[in-house]
Design an enzyme around this catalytic site. Structure first.
Site, short mmCIF file in Angstrom:
data_model
loop_
_atom_site.label_atom_id
_atom_site.label_comp_id
_atom_site.label_asym_id
_atom_site.label_seq_id
_atom_site.Cartn_x
_atom_site.Cartn_y
_atom_site.Cartn_z
N HIS A 186 0.82 -1.21 0.00
CA HIS A 186 0.00 0.00 0.00
C HIS A 186 0.86 1.27 0.00
O HIS A 186 0.63 2.17 0.81
CB HIS A 186 -0.98 -0.01 1.18
CG HIS A 186 -2.25 0.70 0.88
ND1 HIS A 186 -2.77 1.69 1.67
CD2 HIS A 186 -3.11 0.57 -0.15
CE1 HIS A 186 -3.89 2.14 1.15
NE2 HIS A 186 -4.12 1.47 0.04
N HIS A 221 -2.30 1.95 12.68
CA HIS A 221 -1.89 1.26 11.43
C HIS A 221 -2.44 -0.16 11.49
O HIS A 221 -3.64 -0.36 11.69
CB HIS A 221 -0.36 1.35 11.32
CG HIS A 221 0.25 0.96 10.01
ND1 HIS A 221 -0.47 0.72 8.87
CD2 HIS A 221 1.57 0.74 9.67
CE1 HIS A 221 0.35 0.39 7.88
NE2 HIS A 221 1.58 0.39 8.34
N VAL A 255 -12.91 5.66 16.33
CA VAL A 255 -13.49 4.34 16.10
C VAL A 255 -12.56 3.56 15.18
O VAL A 255 -12.31 3.97 14.04
CB VAL A 255 -14.92 4.46 15.49
CG1 VAL A 255 -15.52 3.07 15.30
CG2 VAL A 255 -15.80 5.32 16.39
N MET A 256 -12.05 2.45 15.70
CA MET A 256 -11.02 1.72 14.97
C MET A 256 -11.58 1.04 13.72
O MET A 256 -12.71 0.57 13.72
CB MET A 256 -10.38 0.68 15.89
CG MET A 256 -9.56 1.33 16.97
SD MET A 256 -8.23 2.28 16.20
CE MET A 256 -7.73 3.27 17.57
N HIS A 260 -8.89 7.07 6.96
CA HIS A 260 -7.64 6.76 6.27
C HIS A 260 -6.96 8.06 5.88
O HIS A 260 -7.62 9.03 5.54
CB HIS A 260 -7.92 5.93 5.01
CG HIS A 260 -6.70 5.22 4.51
ND1 HIS A 260 -5.78 5.83 3.69
CD2 HIS A 260 -6.25 3.97 4.75
CE1 HIS A 260 -4.81 4.97 3.44
NE2 HIS A 260 -5.06 3.84 4.07
N ASP A 311 -9.03 -2.79 7.57
CA ASP A 311 -8.97 -3.50 8.84
C ASP A 311 -10.35 -3.78 9.42
O ASP A 311 -10.50 -4.67 10.28
CB ASP A 311 -8.15 -2.69 9.87
CG ASP A 311 -6.68 -2.64 9.48
OD1 ASP A 311 -6.17 -3.67 9.04
OD2 ASP A 311 -6.07 -1.56 9.60
N ARG A 355 16.33 12.26 5.62
CA ARG A 355 16.75 13.06 6.77
C ARG A 355 16.01 14.40 6.69
O ARG A 355 16.54 15.38 6.13
CB ARG A 355 18.26 13.25 6.70
CG ARG A 355 18.99 13.55 7.99
CD ARG A 355 18.53 14.79 8.64
NE ARG A 355 19.29 15.16 9.81
CZ ARG A 355 18.89 16.12 10.63
NH1 ARG A 355 17.74 16.77 10.43
NH2 ARG A 355 19.64 16.44 11.66
#
Ligand code: CMC
Length: 374
Positions: A186, A221, A255-256, A260, A311, A355
């Site tokens: 992804h 994530h 809320v899981m 996104h 998910d 960096r």
């Protein structure tokens, strides 16, 4: 001069990639130019793993060779097997995955060799052995005997065999394969970016994947698929879902399994995974989670216009397949190893040390007082 800060690198393009393309405007995701849902319909996971790593879909011979290599590399060293038996049974399997990949780096004779050929060989070892190690821990922590991998089983079938001692019917294996295909890659997500950042100092592939696993563990994530299941367990039954989700939103809870960074009007992977979640629920004759799923989704869209991410359907699907909740994110790992590896190899090929800069907002310059003056 005031620095413009893009917290979380929001909207910043940091490099180029040929591995995958996320297209939120048309709700699509392609791996090496192929739509993920097309791959789900026509390929098994091994074909997609080959595609992600090599850039092209395999023909029959190439697939056979790739599968043989993966199957040959499944055996764990005695050290790792003994270590798994010694790990605390309460350890999170994501920490086991992270530790095991790190130990593989200690044992691998090619750890220091970052040539593309050596890296591809190391990828095959990590890809083949990580699921075996996770399945071994799955058994050991329940006080059960470790089951050896079987060379006549596919990647997905073998994972079921090593966890449960049996392979479920074809439809369940296909649903699992589809979840692995959807999880495989992804673009510049947190864990992949972590892997690329580690690689950018010319560190090694085991280190980059170890870091990526740590990054994937977080609930913002990959850890979200486990959190979705905890939420569904709290809701308990469909009759409670409406009240539960409205209360969560009134409390301004996150809320899981929803939202996104890139997709704002729906995750392209969800319709395919939702379909397979439905198939698994039908086979298992358990519609409870689907009902809860639909109610929570409707309220999230109606009240917040926030859509589910991948998910959300994978959580209850893995639960219905019989996996312990804390194994959901490790399943994500065994798939995403392919995407991470392709990005690591891409990073080596055109490396520039990653960096960024920070805008300093601490104390002004001051003098150090001797210890006895402070
Ligand atoms: N529940 C409730 N509100 C949310 C959610 C959510 N899941 N996601 C976003 N929002 C709200 C957020 O509170 C914010 O509201 P406001 O502008 O009033 O402060 C607004 O939507 C924008 O959200 P954000 O957090 O600024 O967006 P982001 O791009 O920084 O975050 C995210 C993306 C994935 C971290 C976030 O949506 C989230 O925390 N989701 C829940 C965790 C989750 O499911 N993660 C899986 C991500 S996708 C697959 C994967 O990587 O595994």
């Amino acid at each position: 001069m005031s620095d413009e800060i893009k917290k979380g690198l929001l909207g910043i393009v940091v490099d180029e990639t040929e591995v995958s393309k996320v297209m939120p405007e048309i709700n699509s995701l392609t791996y090496r130019g192929y739509a993920a849902q097309d791959l789900c319909a026509k390929c098994k996971f091994e074909e997609v793993a080959y595609l992600i790593l090599n850039g092209e879909l395999p023909n029959k011979n190439q697939l056979k060779k790739f599968e043989n290599q993966e199957r040959k590399e499944r055996k764990l060293s005695n050290t790792i097997l003994q270590d798994i038996k010694r790990f605390p049974k309460t350890a999170h399997p994501m920490d086991v995955a992270r530790t095991v990949v790190s130990i593989m780096g200690l044992e691998d004779k090619e750890t220091k060799d970052n040539s593309i050929e050596a890296n591809m060989r190391k990828v095959m070892r990590i890809f083949a052995k990580t699921p075996v190690a996770l399945a071994a821990f799955y058994r050991v922590r329940k006080g059960k005997k470790i089951i050896s991998p079987k060379k006549n089983l596919s990647f997905s079938e073998n994972f079921f065999h090593m966890c449960f001692g049996k392979v479920p019917n074809k439809e369940i294996v296909k649903a699992f394969d589809v979840s692995l295909i959807l999880y495989a890659e992804h673009s510049f997500n947190v864990s992949t970016f972590t892997a690329r950042t580690i690689t950018s100092s010319l560190s090694d592939i085991h280190g980059a994947i170890t870091g990526a696993i740590a990054s994937l563990k977080g609930p913002l994530h990959g850890g979200a698929n486990e959190e979705v299941m905890h939420m569904m367990n709290k809701i308990k039954k469909p009759e409670n879902a409406l009240k539960w989700i409205n209360k969560a939103l009134d409390n301004k809870d996150v809320v899981m399994g929803f939202g996104h960074r890139v997709y704002k009007s729906g995750d392209s992977r969800v319709p395919t995974m939702r379909e397979y979640f439905g198939k698994v629920a039908k086979i298992k004759k358990d519609k409870k989670y689907e009902k809860i799923y639909d109610i929570v989704e409707k309220v999230m869209i109606d009240r917040k216009n926030i859509h589910p991410n991948v998910d959300y359907p994978t959580g209850p699907t893995y639960h219905l397949m019989g996996f312990d909740t804390d194994f959901f994110t490790p399943i994500f790992v065994i798939s995403r190893i392919t995407g991470w590896s392709a990005h690591i190899i891409e990073q080596y090929a055109a490396n520039k040390l990653i960096r960024p800069l920070a805008s300093y907002k601490g104390n002004k310059h001051r003098k150090v007082l001797q210890l006895n003056q402070r």
